[in-house]
Design an enzyme around this catalytic site. Structure first.
Site, PDB file in Angstrom:
ATOM      1  N   ASN A   8     -52.907 -30.041 -39.291  1.00  0.00           N
ATOM      2  CA  ASN A   8     -54.184 -30.692 -39.595  1.00  0.00           C
ATOM      3  C   ASN A   8     -55.175 -30.285 -38.510  1.00  0.00           C
ATOM      4  OD1 ASN A   8     -56.297 -32.419 -40.091  1.00  0.00           O
ATOM      5  ND2 ASN A   8     -55.158 -34.304 -39.632  1.00  0.00           N
ATOM      6  N   TRP A   9     -56.050 -29.340 -38.863  1.00  0.00           N
ATOM      7  CA  TRP A   9     -56.988 -28.824 -37.853  1.00  0.00           C
ATOM      8  C   TRP A   9     -58.103 -29.819 -37.565  1.00  0.00           C
ATOM      9  CZ3 TRP A   9     -58.107 -22.915 -39.084  1.00  0.00           C
ATOM     10  CH2 TRP A   9     -56.889 -22.216 -39.109  1.00  0.00           C
ATOM     11  N   LYS A  10     -58.238 -30.827 -38.409  1.00  0.00           N
ATOM     12  CA  LYS A  10     -59.323 -31.819 -38.261  1.00  0.00           C
ATOM     13  C   LYS A  10     -60.678 -31.087 -38.222  1.00  0.00           C
ATOM     14  CE  LYS A  10     -56.028 -34.922 -36.189  1.00  0.00           C
ATOM     15  NZ  LYS A  10     -55.747 -36.045 -35.295  1.00  0.00           N
ATOM     16  N   HIS A  95     -55.898 -40.472 -44.014  1.00  0.00           N
ATOM     17  CA  HIS A  95     -55.660 -40.330 -42.574  1.00  0.00           C
ATOM     18  C   HIS A  95     -56.350 -41.471 -41.834  1.00  0.00           C
ATOM     19  CE1 HIS A  95     -55.714 -38.717 -38.520  1.00  0.00           C
ATOM     20  NE2 HIS A  95     -54.754 -37.892 -38.897  1.00  0.00           N
ATOM     21  N   GLU A  97     -58.016 -41.526 -39.226  1.00  0.00           N
ATOM     22  CA  GLU A  97     -59.379 -41.213 -38.765  1.00  0.00           C
ATOM     23  C   GLU A  97     -60.392 -41.421 -39.892  1.00  0.00           C
ATOM     24  OE1 GLU A  97     -58.448 -37.370 -37.122  1.00  0.00           O
ATOM     25  OE2 GLU A  97     -57.360 -38.347 -35.483  1.00  0.00           O
ATOM     26  N   GLU A 165     -47.807 -42.057 -39.586  1.00  0.00           N
ATOM     27  CA  GLU A 165     -48.572 -41.683 -38.402  1.00  0.00           C
ATOM     28  C   GLU A 165     -49.038 -42.949 -37.693  1.00  0.00           C
ATOM     29  OE1 GLU A 165     -50.251 -37.448 -38.637  1.00  0.00           O
ATOM     30  OE2 GLU A 165     -51.779 -38.836 -39.294  1.00  0.00           O
ATOM     31  N   GLY A 171     -52.870 -38.068 -30.992  1.00  0.00           N
ATOM     32  CA  GLY A 171     -53.678 -37.487 -29.921  1.00  0.00           C
ATOM     33  C   GLY A 171     -53.478 -38.126 -28.559  1.00  0.00           C
ATOM     34  N   SER A 209     -48.722 -36.795 -32.083  1.00  0.00           N
ATOM     35  CA  SER A 209     -48.277 -36.147 -30.845  1.00  0.00           C
ATOM     36  C   SER A 209     -46.995 -35.333 -31.012  1.00  0.00           C
ATOM     37  CB  SER A 209     -48.126 -37.176 -29.719  1.00  0.00           C
ATOM     38  OG  SER A 209     -49.394 -37.751 -29.420  1.00  0.00           O
ATOM     39  N   GLY A 230     -51.425 -32.329 -35.424  1.00  0.00           N
ATOM     40  CA  GLY A 230     -52.850 -32.186 -35.154  1.00  0.00           C
ATOM     41  C   GLY A 230     -53.085 -31.167 -34.054  1.00  0.00           C
ATOM     42  N   GLY A 231     -53.260 -31.656 -32.827  1.00  0.00           N
ATOM     43  CA  GLY A 231     -53.640 -30.802 -31.697  1.00  0.00           C
ATOM     44  C   GLY A 231     -52.803 -29.543 -31.550  1.00  0.00           C
TER      45      GLY A 231
END
Ligand code: PGA
Length: 247
Positions: A8-10, A95, A97, A165, A171, A209, A230-231
């Site tokens: 997930n590049w966001k 998600h 976010e 999640e 993150g 994470s 993600g990251g």
């Protein structure tokens, strides 16, 4: 079950970085066949470019959200049919976010899942508790409520994956204990019984994470059928290392 590792590049990636990342992953996937499915979910602006960069490789493409309608007067939105047309096989929905930034409710997310299903996309439905909810012993209740409220009735097992999640793990570098993830995933699997045929065929992903250093342990937990990353999905070597632990 064959695992799914989704990146997930966001809201990250301009054309040059996104293309370099996608090309490097496609190069590695062509050279070394993986035993897991690998999915890239770039921002909407990069879908076409990433699709072209990974063409001919086993990498799959996904969106990060869709509207409840397939077309119409909805300025700024992207529909599931448009994602499908752009080459997507999957879409991330619900998600945390988006639940937080855009006040998305379970009812809205449910309508988005129905739209994804109708467009022929696999929906990755995200659920998870906040730190306060976990501390109050409410983690299982929260994911149950989110699942009950956001999963449409007529879904086939292949049309949906669920990503657990925990909001506090996204993150932050913190992850739940293996036993806590196992408990939530077993609970989700049980909750799916009676909701759809073949609940054992629904992939249950863990997200929050996930890094090269913890992926092997996380992916070995019972009922963990993949990861939403993600990251670490923004660094080709890290995402590739995670994918290899899922093989
Ligand atoms: P993270 O994000 O891997 O950066 O924690 C996961 C996610 O939000 O899907």
């Amino acid at each position: 079950m064959r695992k799914l590792i989704a990146g997930n590049w966001k809201m990250n990636g301009l054309r040059a970085d996104g293309l370099a990342l996608a090309r490097e992953l496609a190069r590695r996937a062509a050279a070394t066949p993986l035993a897991c499915d690998l999915l890239l979910c770039p921002p909407a602006t990069l879908l076409a470019a990433v699709r072209d960069a990974v063409a001919g490789s086993p990498l799959q493409l996904g969106g990060q959200d869709c509207h409840t309608r397939q077309h119409g007067a909805h300025t700024g939105d992207v529909s599931a049919a448009m994602l499908r047309d752009a080459g997507c096989s999957h879409v991330i929905l619900g998600h945390s976010e988006r639940r937080i930034d855009h006040h998305e409710t379970d009812a809205l997310i449910r309508a988005k899942l129905a739209a994804a299903r109708d467009a022929g996309l696999v929906a990755i439905l995200c659920v998870g508790e906040t730190a306060q909810e976990r501390d109050a012993g409410r983690a299982l209740d929260i994911v149950s409520r989110q699942l009950a409220g956001s999963l449409p009735d007529e879904m086939s097992a292949g049309a949906v994956a669920i990503a657990y999640e925990p909001v506090w793990a996204i993150g932050t570098g913190r992850t739940p204990k293996a036993a806590e993830i196992a408990q939530v995933h077993a609970h989700l699997r049980a909750e799916l019984k009676g909701r759809l045929a073949a609940p054992e065929a629904v992939r249950l992903l863990y997200g929050g994470s996930v890094k090269p250093g913890n992926a092997r342990e996380l992916l070995a937990i019972a009922n963990v059928d993949g990861a939403l990353v993600g990251g670490a999905s923004l660094v080709a070597a890290d995402f590739w290392a995670i994918a290899q632990t899922g093989s």
